[in-house]
Design an enzyme around this catalytic site. Structure first.
Site, PDB file in Angstrom:
ATOM      1  N   CYS A   1      79.567 -39.556  19.986  1.00 50.68           N
ATOM      2  CA  CYS A   1      78.352 -40.337  19.765  1.00 50.68           C
ATOM      3  C   CYS A   1      78.413 -41.154  18.484  1.00 50.68           C
ATOM      4  O   CYS A   1      77.458 -41.861  18.160  1.00 50.68           O
ATOM      5  CB  CYS A   1      77.130 -39.414  19.706  1.00 50.68           C
ATOM      6  SG  CYS A   1      76.819 -38.505  21.236  1.00 50.68           S
TER       7      CYS A   1
ATOM      8  N   ARG B   1      72.348 -44.893  22.374  1.00 56.41           N
ATOM      9  CA  ARG B   1      72.752 -43.717  23.163  1.00 56.41           C
ATOM     10  C   ARG B   1      72.152 -42.441  22.587  1.00 56.41           C
ATOM     11  O   ARG B   1      71.618 -41.609  23.324  1.00 56.41           O
ATOM     12  CB  ARG B   1      74.279 -43.619  23.179  1.00 56.41           C
ATOM     13  CG  ARG B   1      74.798 -42.377  23.895  1.00 56.41           C
ATOM     14  CD  ARG B   1      76.307 -42.260  23.737  1.00 56.41           C
ATOM     15  NE  ARG B   1      76.845 -41.165  24.528  1.00 56.41           N
ATOM     16  CZ  ARG B   1      78.121 -40.849  24.592  1.00 56.41           C
ATOM     17  NH1 ARG B   1      79.000 -41.554  23.910  1.00 56.41           N
ATOM     18  NH2 ARG B   1      78.540 -39.840  25.323  1.00 56.41           N
TER      19      ARG B   1
END
Length: 294
Positions: A193, A239
C-alpha cells in the site's frame, strides 16, 4: 523479383545464427531458463513483480518488430569489447547464482545477452535498440532491502495523509507510525500500500507508452516520468482510504477479502489513467520539447 528477395531475405539471414552458432544458443538457454524460473517463482508471484511478465513479453516484442531492420544493418561487433562485457557478466552471474542473489543474477544475465546481441549485430544495432535494452531492466527483481528502504517514507506519507483526510471528514481514526486505528479496527499500511510496487509498474508501462505512441524525445520522457511519483502516491492514498472506509462500514473481513484485491486493481487503473490524462494535458509541452530536439 526484388520484392520476393526482400521478403525472404530476413528469414534466410537467420540460418547462420541458428545453424552456425547453436552451441552459443544452447549456452544462453542454459543460463536463461533457471534464472527465468527463479524470477517467475520468487518475484512474479508477489505484487512487487507483477509487472515482470508484461515487461518481458513487450520487451521481446520490441525486438521482434524491428528484426528485419536489425538484420539489414547487422555488422558483427568487436570481439575485444564483447569479451569485456561478457566475461564480467558471466562472473557476476555465477556469483549471484551460487549465493542466491537473484537481482544480481538477473542483471548479469541481461549483460550476457547484451554482449551476445552486440557480437552478432554490432554497435549500430545496440544504439538503435537502447530503449528495449533499458526497458528490460524492469524484469530484474528489486532486492528486498531496497524495497524496505524506499517504502518506509512512502508508508509514512500515505498513512499520515489518510489519517488527516479521514479525520477531517469526521471518522474516528488515529495513527501510530504506519498503523491506523479506526473505531475498533486496526490496520497496518504494508509495503503493497506504500506505492513503490505501483511506482515501478507505472514507470515501466509509462515508458513503453511514450516509446510506442509518441517516440518522444528523452526530454519529454523525463518530464512525464516526473509525474509518475505523485500520481502513484495519490493512487495509493486513495487505495488506503477505500480500505479504511470498507473496514469501518463493512468490517475487517470485507476489507481483507475480495474487496482488498479490487481496491488494488482500482488503484492501479486510476494511476494509469492519471498518467494518460497528464500526457493528454501536456500535449503542448510534448510538441515544444519535440521541436527543440529536432
Amino acid at each position: 523479383m526484388d520484392m520476393t528477395t526482400r521478403r525472404v531475405g530476413a528469414p534466410l539471414a537467420l540460418r547462420p545464427l541458428l545453424t552456425g552458432h547453436w552451441p552459443l544458443l544452447l549456452g544462453l538457454a542454459a543460463l536463461l531458463v533457471p534464472t527465468l524460473v527463479a524470477i517467475a517463482t520468487q518475484s512474479w508471484t508477489g505484487e512487487a513483480g507483477v509487472h515482470g511478465p508484461i515487461v518481458l513479453a513487450t520487451g521481446i516484442w520490441l525486438f521482434a518488430r524491428r528484426w528485419r531492420e536489425l538484420l539489414s544493418i547487422r555488422q558483427p561487433g568487436n570481439m575485444g569489447l564483447t569479451l569485456a562485457v561478457l566475461i564480467p557478466s558471466l562472473l557476476v552471474y555465477t556469483f549471484g547464482r551460487a549465493l542466491g542473489f537473484l537481482a544480481l543474477e538477473a542483471l548479469a544475465l541481461l549483460g550476457v545477452f547484451v554482449a551476445a546481441f552486440y557480437a552478432w549485430f554490432g554497435m549500430e544495432a545496440v544504439k538503435r535498440m537502447w530503449f528495449p535494452i533499458i526497458y528490460l531492466l524492469f524484469v530484474v527483481p528489486m532486492p528486498g532491502w531496497v524495497i524496505t528502504t524506499l517504502t518506509a517514507p512512502m508508508k509514512e506519507y500515505v498513512s499520515s495523509s489518510a489519517t488527516w483526510l479521514l479525520g477531517h471528514a469526521g471518522y474516528p481514526i488515529v495513527r501510530e507510525g504506519v498503523t491506523l486505528y479506526v473505531a475498533q479496527y486496526q490496520l497496518l499500511v504494508e509495503d503493497a500500500c506504500a506505492g513503490l510496487n505501483s511506482l515501478i509498474s507505472l514507470t515501466a508501462i509509462s515508458l513503453f507508452y511514450i516509446y510506442i505512441l509518441h517516440n518522444a524525445s528523452w526530454r519529454y520522457a523525463l518530464f512525464l516520468m516526473l509525474w509518475i511519483v505523485p500520481v502513484a502516491l495519490l493512487a495509493n492514498l486513495v487505495r488506503v482510504i477505500i480500505l479504511v472506509l470498507i473496514t469501518y462500514h463493512f468490517g475487517n473481513a470485507a476489507a481483507q477479502g475480495f474487496l482488498h484485491s479490487t481496491a488494488g486493481l482500482v488503484m492501479f487503473a486510476t494511476a494509469l489513467l492519471g498518467i494518460f490524462l497528464v500526457d493528454g494535458l501536456m500535449t503542448p509541452v510534448r510538441k515544444l520539447l519535440t521541436r527543440k530536439a529536432a
